[in-house]
Write a protein that holds these residues in place. Sequence first.
Motif: not given
Length: 87
Positions: A3-8, A13-19, A68-73, A75-80
């Motif tokens: 299901s879609p993960v909403q990012l806001h 730069n941090s997002f590209l590193k996580v990708l 696992e990627d969904e979980s990673k993204l 967590r990134f959205n929540l914690f930075g």
Amino acid sequence: MSSPVQLHDVDVNSFLKVLDDCKGKVFLVTDEGDRLNLKSKLSQLVGLTRLIEGGKIAEAFVMCDDPEDESKLFRFNLFGSEGKEPK
């Protein structure tokens, strides 16, 4: 596919590193229903430039092939930038 993960309010730069750390395909889902593969650098340029406001992604939906990627993204959205809970 997950299901879609909403990012806001995401730092680009941090997002590209996580990708780059994601194992499977990650798609940016536009309001029109288009899906851009964010593992492609060209798609990153095209997709993210539409969403960036002042150096941050204002709001976006992403979908992942790998749970696992969904979980990673998520967590990134929540914690930075590192996607880890603060200690």
